[in-house]
Design an enzyme around this catalytic site. Structure first.
Site, mmCIF file in Angstrom:
data_model
loop_
_atom_site.group_PDB
_atom_site.id
_atom_site.type_symbol
_atom_site.label_atom_id
_atom_site.label_comp_id
_atom_site.label_asym_id
_atom_site.label_seq_id
_atom_site.Cartn_x
_atom_site.Cartn_y
_atom_site.Cartn_z
ATOM 1 N N LYS A 37 0.775 -1.375 -0.005
ATOM 2 C CA LYS A 37 -0.077 0.017 0.126
ATOM 3 C C LYS A 37 0.754 1.266 0.095
ATOM 4 O O LYS A 37 2.024 1.224 0.093
ATOM 5 C CB LYS A 37 -0.776 -0.160 1.262
ATOM 6 C CG LYS A 37 -0.153 0.079 2.462
ATOM 7 C CD LYS A 37 -0.901 -0.061 3.797
ATOM 8 C CE LYS A 37 -0.342 -0.086 4.941
ATOM 9 N NZ LYS A 37 -1.259 -0.590 6.020
ATOM 10 N N TYR A 255 17.189 29.904 8.717
ATOM 11 C CA TYR A 255 15.952 30.667 8.939
ATOM 12 C C TYR A 255 16.074 30.571 10.421
ATOM 13 O O TYR A 255 15.785 29.524 11.133
ATOM 14 C CB TYR A 255 14.896 29.944 8.001
ATOM 15 C CG TYR A 255 14.760 30.282 6.967
ATOM 16 C CD1 TYR A 255 14.475 31.427 6.591
ATOM 17 C CD2 TYR A 255 14.697 29.236 5.845
ATOM 18 C CE1 TYR A 255 14.515 31.820 4.949
ATOM 19 C CE2 TYR A 255 14.657 29.464 4.577
ATOM 20 C CZ TYR A 255 14.484 30.712 4.144
ATOM 21 O OH TYR A 255 14.285 30.883 2.825
HETATM 22 C C1 LIG Z 1 -0.389 -1.408 6.703
HETATM 23 C C2 LIG Z 1 -1.030 -2.693 7.385
HETATM 24 C C3 LIG Z 1 0.196 -3.923 7.763
HETATM 25 C C4 LIG Z 1 1.427 -3.781 7.792
HETATM 26 O O1 LIG Z 1 1.848 -2.982 8.794
HETATM 27 P P1 LIG Z 1 3.554 -2.866 8.949
HETATM 28 O O2 LIG Z 1 3.456 -2.377 10.456
HETATM 29 O O3 LIG Z 1 3.836 -1.906 8.212
HETATM 30 O O4 LIG Z 1 4.148 -4.293 8.890
HETATM 31 C C5 LIG Z 1 -0.739 -5.199 8.139
HETATM 32 N N1 LIG Z 1 -1.872 -5.300 8.246
HETATM 33 C C6 LIG Z 1 -2.705 -4.121 7.822
HETATM 34 C C7 LIG Z 1 -4.427 -4.354 8.021
HETATM 35 C C8 LIG Z 1 -2.269 -3.018 7.297
HETATM 36 O O5 LIG Z 1 -3.294 -2.282 7.019
#
Ligand SMILES: *Cc1c(COP(=O)(O)O)cnc(C)c1O
Length: 364
Positions: A37, A255
């Site tokens: 994702k 800055y």
């Molecule tokens: C994003 C996600 C993961 C992965 O989590 P990590 O902490 O990056 O390993 C696993 N399960 C779900 C439902 C997620 O949304």
């Protein structure tokens, strides 16, 4: 677009593959959804897919359109929609492309029931709310969901949940207990573990694990480094010095003049700023490496530049390589260290890389 401005993000497909294999070896009885994702946590969805095409048991994404694109690109493994469908309009694609979909509310059950009553096979991950309190069925709604779904002719069900504190002190026992209470005498498949649980809690491995951040070589734990966990960084943010200033004690940098030199100093100016995705909130002292030596930032991060202390790096000059995080010609700095200094997590650093930063693929 490649640019003469020297900032680059390097993505190492071999590291992603090695990290996936580590997840698989830790959860040896389970299959693993490679969580890609958010454009593979900023690494590029297609780059991650290419890296894992031959090895991944499945891929997990958010958008139905993305899942369809993966199918059209020839991905034949299971593909999981992590938030399920967003309306009944998604159901035809789920059926046509054999997408596995999370089901977390009765509305989704109803959309699927109406479209799938006529014998279409469906693969569903029924999400239980065991304490995260974002998505999922509770004791009040689970029985109705199961009642409806079990009427459908060809449904394959997995029970899943998501841990809120697998990386923290409270751990997972309390959520696992709620899961078993809700699941009752469930004997089917289960999917529970994110990266933190894969690494720390073997009792959560179940049938499918869901590694995300570990694939990209960052640690889910504040107190344990990625290197200690055997993870390899998949992203290096690299640039070069484009300026050097010799300043006297009492001079300020950047800055707002938030940094004051307490002695005579050499200041290196790096072609990297918050418009590249470097965190603006990173305070003076945030680690980076210049010409093979570790040092720290000084003063505020600006849009296109940041400053660092090169007083003790005699060889550092215009053109010297800089590693903002990862492993590069400038040296090695864990993204987790930068994130900790900036009060965030590597997940956010990776996702924030700006489109203007040219990407190069491969080990350096
Ligand atoms: C994003 C996600 C993961 C992965 O989590 P990590 O902490 O990056 O390993 C696993 N399960 C779900 C439902 C997620 O949304």
């Amino acid at each position: 677009m490649t640019t003469s401005r020297p900032i680059r993000v390097h993505i190492a497909p071999a590291a992603i593959r090695a990290n996936y294999r580590l997840a698989k070896s830790l959860a040896s009885g389970a299959r693993a959804w490679a969580v890609i994702k958010a454009d593979a946590y900023g690494h590029g969805q297609w780059r991650a897919v290419e890296a894992l095409r031959e090895v991944a048991d499945g891929f997990a994404v958010l958008e139905c359109e993305n899942a369809v694109a993966l199918r059209q690109a020839g991905i034949s493994q299971p593909i999981l929609l992590l938030e399920g469908i967003f309306s009944a309009d998604d159901v035809p694609a789920v059926i046509e492309h054999r997408l596995t979909t999370v089901v977390h509310c009765l509305e989704q059950v109803e959309w699927l029931r109406r479209a799938a009553g006529d014998g279409q096979p469906l693969s569903l991950c029924l999400k239980l709310n065991t304490g995260m309190n974002r998505l999922g069925f509770t004791a009040d709604t689970l029985a109705s969901a199961l009642g409806i779904l079990r009427q459908l002719p060809q449904v394959e069900l997995t029970l899943m949940t998501h841990f809120a504190e697998a990386d923290g002190e409270r751990g997972i026992d309390w959520q696992l207990a709620r899961f078993h209470e809700l699941a009752g005498d469930w004997r089917g498949a289960v999917s529970l573990a994110n990266s933190a649980a894969i690494l720390r809690y073997p009792q959560t491995h179940g049938d499918w694990v869901r590694p995300g951040i570990m694939l990209y070589g960052a640690s889910p734990f504040a107190e344990q480094s990625a290197a200690d966990l055997g993870l390899r960084p998949a992203m290096t943010l690299a640039s070069r010095l484009i300026g050097v200033q010799e300043i006297a004690a009492g001079e300020r940098v950047g800055y707002g003049g938030t940094f004051t030199a307490s002695r005579q100093m050499r200041i290196g100016i790096v072609a990297c700023g918050y418009a590249d995705g470097y965190p603006r909130q990173a305070p003076s002292g945030t680690p980076l490496a210049v010409g093979g030596c570790r040092t720290g930032t000084v003063g505020r991060v600006s849009m296109d530049m940041l400053a660092c202390d090169i007083t003790d790096i005699a060889a550092a000059t215009i053109g010297s390589p800089v590693t903002l995080w990862g492993e590069g010609a400038g040296g090695t700095v864990a993204a987790d260290e930068v994130a900790a200094a900036a009060g965030t997590i590597a997940y956010e650093l990776f996702c924030a890389i700006a489109p203007r930063v040219p990407v190069e693929i491969g080990e350096r």
